[in-house]
Design a protein around this motif. Structure first.
Motif, mmCIF file in Angstrom:
data_model
loop_
_atom_site.group_PDB
_atom_site.id
_atom_site.type_symbol
_atom_site.label_atom_id
_atom_site.label_comp_id
_atom_site.label_asym_id
_atom_site.label_seq_id
_atom_site.Cartn_x
_atom_site.Cartn_y
_atom_site.Cartn_z
ATOM 1 N N LEU A 45 0.822 -1.202 0.000
ATOM 2 C CA LEU A 45 0.000 0.000 0.000
ATOM 3 C C LEU A 45 0.858 1.255 0.000
ATOM 4 C CD1 LEU A 45 -2.738 1.310 0.017
ATOM 5 C CD2 LEU A 45 -2.855 0.971 2.502
ATOM 6 N N THR A 46 1.925 1.230 0.776
ATOM 7 C CA THR A 46 2.834 2.383 0.781
ATOM 8 C C THR A 46 3.429 2.610 -0.600
ATOM 9 O OG1 THR A 46 3.412 2.062 3.106
ATOM 10 C CG2 THR A 46 4.957 3.330 1.769
ATOM 11 N N GLU A 47 3.874 1.538 -1.244
ATOM 12 C CA GLU A 47 4.460 1.666 -2.571
ATOM 13 C C GLU A 47 3.443 2.164 -3.590
ATOM 14 O OE1 GLU A 47 6.986 -0.988 -5.859
ATOM 15 O OE2 GLU A 47 5.949 -1.992 -4.196
ATOM 16 N N ALA A 48 2.245 1.592 -3.556
ATOM 17 C CA ALA A 48 1.214 1.984 -4.517
ATOM 18 C C ALA A 48 0.764 3.421 -4.288
ATOM 19 C CB ALA A 48 0.028 1.034 -4.432
ATOM 20 N N ALA A 49 0.592 3.802 -3.008
ATOM 21 C CA ALA A 49 0.122 5.151 -2.698
ATOM 22 C C ALA A 49 1.187 6.205 -2.965
ATOM 23 C CB ALA A 49 -0.330 5.225 -1.243
ATOM 24 N N SER A 50 2.446 5.806 -2.931
ATOM 25 C CA SER A 50 3.547 6.741 -3.219
ATOM 26 C C SER A 50 3.861 6.808 -4.705
ATOM 27 C CB SER A 50 4.812 6.306 -2.470
ATOM 28 O OG SER A 50 4.589 6.230 -1.084
ATOM 29 N N HIS A 51 3.266 5.909 -5.479
ATOM 30 C CA HIS A 51 3.642 5.730 -6.879
ATOM 31 C C HIS A 51 3.510 7.020 -7.690
ATOM 32 C CE1 HIS A 51 4.254 3.707 -10.687
ATOM 33 N NE2 HIS A 51 3.073 4.076 -11.113
ATOM 34 N N LEU A 52 2.343 7.639 -7.659
ATOM 35 C CA LEU A 52 2.139 8.839 -8.475
ATOM 36 C C LEU A 52 2.866 10.046 -7.901
ATOM 37 C CD1 LEU A 52 -1.586 8.644 -9.652
ATOM 38 C CD2 LEU A 52 0.501 8.048 -10.880
ATOM 39 N N LEU A 53 2.993 10.113 -6.578
ATOM 40 C CA LEU A 53 3.763 11.215 -5.992
ATOM 41 C C LEU A 53 5.222 11.130 -6.415
ATOM 42 C CD1 LEU A 53 2.313 11.296 -2.367
ATOM 43 C CD2 LEU A 53 1.884 12.944 -4.201
ATOM 44 N N SER A 54 5.755 9.907 -6.441
ATOM 45 C CA SER A 54 7.155 9.715 -6.821
ATOM 46 C C SER A 54 7.383 9.931 -8.304
ATOM 47 C CB SER A 54 7.608 8.301 -6.434
ATOM 48 O OG SER A 54 7.505 8.099 -5.037
ATOM 49 N N ALA A 55 6.318 9.729 -9.098
ATOM 50 C CA ALA A 55 6.450 9.877 -10.551
ATOM 51 C C ALA A 55 6.562 11.332 -10.984
ATOM 52 C CB ALA A 55 5.261 9.219 -11.253
ATOM 53 N N GLY A 56 6.325 12.253 -10.079
ATOM 54 C CA GLY A 56 6.486 13.664 -10.432
ATOM 55 C C GLY A 56 5.193 14.431 -10.256
ATOM 56 N N GLY A 57 4.863 15.252 -11.243
ATOM 57 C CA GLY A 57 3.742 16.164 -11.089
ATOM 58 C C GLY A 57 4.260 17.523 -10.674
ATOM 59 N N LYS A 58 3.516 18.548 -10.992
ATOM 60 C CA LYS A 58 4.000 19.912 -10.786
ATOM 61 C C LYS A 58 3.478 20.555 -9.513
ATOM 62 C CE LYS A 58 5.744 19.291 -14.855
ATOM 63 N NZ LYS A 58 7.141 18.861 -14.973
ATOM 64 N N ARG A 59 2.603 19.850 -8.774
ATOM 65 C CA ARG A 59 2.029 20.390 -7.544
ATOM 66 C C ARG A 59 1.336 21.729 -7.818
ATOM 67 N NH1 ARG A 59 3.276 15.720 -7.160
ATOM 68 N NH2 ARG A 59 4.844 14.887 -5.714
ATOM 69 N N PHE A 60 0.658 21.786 -8.966
ATOM 70 C CA PHE A 60 -0.008 23.007 -9.407
ATOM 71 C C PHE A 60 -1.025 23.481 -8.381
ATOM 72 C CE2 PHE A 60 -3.403 24.642 -12.546
ATOM 73 C CZ PHE A 60 -2.973 25.945 -12.409
ATOM 74 N N ARG A 61 -1.870 22.575 -7.918
ATOM 75 C CA ARG A 61 -2.941 22.957 -7.001
ATOM 76 C C ARG A 61 -2.378 23.403 -5.657
ATOM 77 N NH1 ARG A 61 -3.617 19.742 -10.736
ATOM 78 N NH2 ARG A 61 -5.496 19.691 -12.027
ATOM 79 N N ALA A 62 -1.363 22.726 -5.186
ATOM 80 C CA ALA A 62 -0.722 23.155 -3.940
ATOM 81 C C ALA A 62 -0.095 24.541 -4.104
ATOM 82 C CB ALA A 62 0.347 22.140 -3.530
ATOM 83 N N THR A 63 0.483 24.784 -5.263
ATOM 84 C CA THR A 63 1.076 26.097 -5.538
ATOM 85 C C THR A 63 0.018 27.189 -5.493
ATOM 86 O OG1 THR A 63 2.813 25.115 -6.903
ATOM 87 C CG2 THR A 63 2.376 27.454 -7.226
ATOM 88 N N LEU A 64 -1.175 26.897 -6.041
ATOM 89 C CA LEU A 64 -2.250 27.889 -6.024
ATOM 90 C C LEU A 64 -2.701 28.187 -4.600
ATOM 91 C CD1 LEU A 64 -4.500 26.864 -9.049
ATOM 92 C CD2 LEU A 64 -2.816 28.710 -8.921
ATOM 93 N N VAL A 65 -2.778 27.167 -3.763
ATOM 94 C CA VAL A 65 -3.122 27.389 -2.355
ATOM 95 C C VAL A 65 -2.140 28.392 -1.748
ATOM 96 C CG1 VAL A 65 -3.247 26.349 -0.061
ATOM 97 C CG2 VAL A 65 -4.167 25.112 -2.034
ATOM 98 N N LEU A 66 -0.863 28.151 -1.967
ATOM 99 C CA LEU A 66 0.166 28.978 -1.339
ATOM 100 C C LEU A 66 0.229 30.374 -1.942
ATOM 101 C CD1 LEU A 66 2.843 26.164 -1.105
ATOM 102 C CD2 LEU A 66 1.382 27.034 0.740
ATOM 103 N N LEU A 67 0.040 30.482 -3.253
ATOM 104 C CA LEU A 67 0.016 31.812 -3.872
ATOM 105 C C LEU A 67 -1.169 32.624 -3.366
ATOM 106 C CD1 LEU A 67 0.952 31.199 -7.636
ATOM 107 C CD2 LEU A 67 2.237 32.564 -5.972
#
Length: 337
Positions: A45-67
């Protein structure tokens, strides 16, 4: 349909360097929380749940929260958790989307459903959303209500996309509603979370939320255009994914409308749209669509949504945060060509 913001967005010359540094430092904290939040006692479960986070992504939505938090007090500790919640929610939907779309790749890596099967992928998406909900519970009742409202729209958008337009309905209006619910809703909520927890006040919060709703529409429409006309060396994506799978996006809907209006030059292209294509047919369709007036129509529509966002932003206080959101509007337009 998918969207991403460039990883170097915060490095654009039009973004205030001090603001960019503060947001990046906060993103580093969000990233740490994301990794910690999906850890489980079971290694699979840890490996599967970390899979997409580890694959990258730009954290666009998190960036918008912070901006958006910079319209209030960006030092509020809850902002890190709010940013993690929206990013985890987004990631959870990707696990489910890939199962429904039978996707083979996500962020350049084998999708979870390809690697572990549909059942594990679905359950992993559920787990990631559960972890987001656990963090959310500490943010208060109003945050839970905001998230529930957004998640309802996300599910509604997915159902609308899956079921397709009803008989007699305008396919274009249906498509715009799908992306409003499925994509723009979470982008708007990201800004709402940031402004709300930073104490920006109801008027500012409402304005930045509306602006990011329109920005979310523009961003997805630009992504539709990139799927046809994008350069793989720049976008990191293989053109024609939607065409190959028979998915109708904005440029294709405009081309199909031209064919239905009697444009004989669109007849061959129309015969290739809305159904799965072979590699040869995909290349043919790409060639026909890239030179079709539908592409200019799609770009004009994207600009219209970006301008709607900009019109909302004009009511916000002048300064580096507003400049950053305006720069994002500019980028979306440039991105669509």
């Amino acid at each position: 349909m998918s969207g991403a913001v460039p990883s170097d967005f915060l490095a654009l010359p039009s973004i205030d360097a001090g603001l960019a540094k503060e947001v990046q430092e906060a993103l580093d904290q969000v990233e740490k929380l994301l990794r910690e939040s999906v850890a489980a006692s079971d290694p699979l479960l840890t490996e599967a749940a970390s899979h997409l986070l580890s694959a990258g992504g730009k954290r666009f939505r998190a960036t918008l929260v912070l901006l958006a938090s910079h319209f209030g007090d960006p030092t509020v500790p809850d902002l890190t958790r709010a940013a993690a919640v929206v990013e985890l929610t987004h990631v959870a939907t990707l696990y489910h989307d890939d199962v429904m779309d039978e996707a083979e790749l996500r962020r350049g890596e084998p999708s979870a459903n390809q690697r572990w099967g549909n059942s594990v992928a679905i359950l992993t998406g559920d787990y990631v959303f559960a972890r987001a909900s656990e963090i959310l519970a500490d943010l208060g009742t109003e945050a839970v209500r905001m998230q529930a409202r957004t998640f309802g729209r996300l599910v509604q958008g997915q159902i609308l996309e899956t079921s397709g337009p009803r008989d007699g309905a305008d396919p274009l209006e249906h498509y715009l509603r799908v992306i409003s619910d499925k994509t723009a809703s979470l982008i708007a909520s990201s800004a709402e979370f940031g402004a709300t927890f930073a104490g920006a006040g109801p008027e500012v919060t409402g304005t930045i939320t509306r602006a990011c709703d329109a920005l979310g529409m523009a961003f997805q429409l630009a992504d539709d255009i990139l799927d046809v006309a994008g350069d793989p060396s720049e976008s990191g994506k293989v053109p024609g994914t939607d065409l190959r799978e028979g998915v109708l996006t904005l440029p294709m809907l405009y081309a199909r409308r031209a064919a239905q209006a009697g444009d004989t030059g669109s007849a061959r292209l129309d015969s290739l749209l809305g159904r799965p294509l072979s590699d040869a047919e995909t290349e043919e369709a790409l060639g026909l669509l890239r030179v079709h007036p539908a592409m200019d129509e799609a770009r004009a529509t994207t600009r219209e949504w970006a301008e709607r966002a900009r019109a909302e932003l004009a009511a916000l206080p002048e300064g580096a945060p507003r400049d950053a959101f305006e720069a994002l509007c500019d980028y979306v337009v440039r991105r669509s060509g």
